[in-house]
Scaffold this active site. Structure first.
Site, short mmCIF file in Angstrom:
data_model
loop_
_atom_site.label_atom_id
_atom_site.label_comp_id
_atom_site.label_asym_id
_atom_site.label_seq_id
_atom_site.Cartn_x
_atom_site.Cartn_y
_atom_site.Cartn_z
N ARG A 1 0.91 -1.47 -0.28
CA ARG A 1 -0.32 0.20 -0.09
C ARG A 1 0.74 1.06 -0.13
O ARG A 1 2.19 0.99 0.27
CB ARG A 1 -0.71 0.07 1.28
CG ARG A 1 -1.94 -1.26 1.27
CD ARG A 1 -2.66 -1.13 2.78
NE ARG A 1 -3.05 -2.32 2.68
CZ ARG A 1 -3.00 -3.58 3.09
NH1 ARG A 1 -2.12 -3.93 3.90
NH2 ARG A 1 -3.83 -4.55 3.69
N LYS B 1 -1.72 -1.77 7.55
CA LYS B 1 -3.37 -2.08 7.86
C LYS B 1 -3.12 -3.90 8.83
O LYS B 1 -2.65 -5.00 8.65
CB LYS B 1 -3.56 -2.57 6.58
CG LYS B 1 -5.32 -2.35 7.22
CD LYS B 1 -6.20 -2.57 5.74
CE LYS B 1 -7.58 -2.05 5.73
NZ LYS B 1 -8.84 -2.09 4.63
N HIS C 1 -2.77 2.19 -5.37
CA HIS C 1 -3.84 0.87 -4.90
C HIS C 1 -3.44 0.23 -6.46
O HIS C 1 -3.62 -1.64 -6.05
CB HIS C 1 -4.73 1.03 -4.75
CG HIS C 1 -5.16 0.23 -3.09
ND1 HIS C 1 -4.58 0.21 -1.92
CD2 HIS C 1 -5.74 -0.99 -3.31
CE1 HIS C 1 -5.23 -1.42 -1.24
NE2 HIS C 1 -6.03 -1.66 -2.43
N ARG D 1 -0.98 -2.46 -6.60
CA ARG D 1 -0.87 -3.34 -5.95
C ARG D 1 -2.03 -4.86 -6.46
O ARG D 1 -1.77 -5.70 -6.37
CB ARG D 1 -1.75 -2.72 -4.72
CG ARG D 1 -1.87 -3.73 -4.01
CD ARG D 1 -2.58 -2.62 -2.54
NE ARG D 1 -3.31 -4.39 -1.60
CZ ARG D 1 -2.91 -5.12 0.00
NH1 ARG D 1 -1.18 -4.47 -0.58
NH2 ARG D 1 -3.27 -5.72 0.70
N HIS E 1 -3.90 -9.53 3.79
CA HIS E 1 -4.69 -10.03 3.28
C HIS E 1 -5.37 -10.78 4.18
O HIS E 1 -4.50 -11.36 4.65
CB HIS E 1 -5.87 -10.71 2.31
CG HIS E 1 -5.74 -9.55 1.08
ND1 HIS E 1 -6.15 -9.94 0.01
CD2 HIS E 1 -6.03 -8.15 1.00
CE1 HIS E 1 -6.22 -8.72 -1.05
NE2 HIS E 1 -5.84 -7.80 -0.17
N TYR F 1 -9.40 -11.38 -7.46
CA TYR F 1 -8.70 -11.30 -8.47
C TYR F 1 -8.57 -12.15 -9.43
O TYR F 1 -7.83 -12.58 -10.83
CB TYR F 1 -6.82 -11.26 -7.98
CG TYR F 1 -6.59 -10.10 -7.18
CD1 TYR F 1 -6.51 -9.14 -7.98
CD2 TYR F 1 -6.20 -10.35 -5.69
CE1 TYR F 1 -6.39 -8.08 -6.66
CE2 TYR F 1 -5.88 -8.91 -4.86
CZ TYR F 1 -6.04 -7.48 -5.44
OH TYR F 1 -5.85 -7.51 -4.54
#
Length: 294
Positions: A133, A158, A229, A232, A255, A264
């Protein structure tokens, strides 16, 4: 409001909320109070409902933004004002799933080659090579580049989680070239701030945003609405198309839930083209032939 702001700030800090979340929550409460021109401790459920309706009707905010603002108000009323909160009276809006924009590898090449300065080039390359990120890239330290193990350490991502991602040999060489070109070698931050990159603080996330936008404009890709992003998403999609499994991509992206990573599959042209439509399984008559045989 000043007293409430201080209490809310302390409650957020006591729970170790991320600084970005703290800023967003404080701004929401301030906006809520300004909208009604009244201190939040004198506002109740009816005002919250009106505010929620205004977020959609007047300010046209996205459902995810509305959810975040409601979370801020919920925190205020439960943790700061010690009042009840009815989910039935203040439901969170339904989420909308929009597939992100994906660039081909050729377009990523164009984007990197179109960067205006060497500093912008290394920022864009790092975003794509690591899938990190923009805040994670901005706060990379020199010590996070582990050339012995060929990994990049992402610290405090995150959810305040650490993770490692691969260190691309191409990125390592580019970082070494970037390092040799610096006027003054930084002591801590890999990408120090200010115009000459000599600050004791890291570069801001806005610099990464600007680097992507300017490169997109120069590359003729402005219609793609490219931002950090986007790279990413490209990182994950291109890995999937190269044969990486979803679990590996999940770990690399940081994640929490594998379901987040399955998006994806919808973005990978290789996986989509490898799946046949059920129409292809039908043995249809040549147009006009079915009518003649009737």
């Amino acid at each position: 409001m000043t007293h409430l702001r201080q209490i809310m700030l302390e409650e957020l800090e006591r729970r170790n909320y991320a600084s970005s979340t703290i800023r967003a929550y404080i701004r929401t409460v301030e906006h809520f109070a300004q909208h009604f021109r009244c201190s939040p401790d004198r506002l109740g459920p009816d005002h919250i409902r009106q505010y929620q309706a205004a977020m959609f009707r007047t300010w046209k905010l996205a459902p995810n933004t509305v959810t975040q603002r409601l979370a801020a108000l919920r925190f205020l009323y439960i943790q700061v004002l010690k009042r009840g909160w009815s989910v039935a009276e203040t439901p969170y809006p339904k989420k909308e799933l929009h597939l992100p924009q994906i660039l081909s590898q050729a377009e990523v090449t164009r984007l990197i080659d179109a960067t205006e300065t060497p500093f912008q080039r290394i920022l864009v390359m790092t975003l794509y090579a690591t899938g990190a990120r923009r805040a994670e890239v901005a706060r990379l330290k020199i010590s996070d580049i582990d050339s012995e193990r060929m990994v990049v350490h992402i610290r405090g991502g995150k959810g305040r989680k650490d993770r490692d991602v691969m260190l691309s040999p191409a990125l390592l060489e580019a970082l070494r070239t970037y390092w040799r070109g610096l006027r003054r070698k930084p002591a801590v931050w890999l990408f120090p701030g200010n115009r000459w990159h000599t600050s004791s603080r890291p570069v801001t996330t806005k610099v990464l945003w600007t680097a992507c936008r300017q490169a997109a404009l120069r590359a003729g890709l402005e219609h793609k609405h490219i931002h950090p992003h986007t790279l990413r998403h490209c990182f994950a999609t291109h890995l999937l198309e190269a044969g990486a499994d979803l679990r590996t991509i999940q770990v690399l992206l940081g994640h929490r839930d594998l379901e987040e990573t399955t998006i994806y599959l919808h973005l990978s042209s290789k996986h989509l083209s490898a799946t046949s439509s059920p129409l292809d399984m039908l043995r249809l008559a040549i147009p006009g032939e079915a009518v003649r045989n009737a």
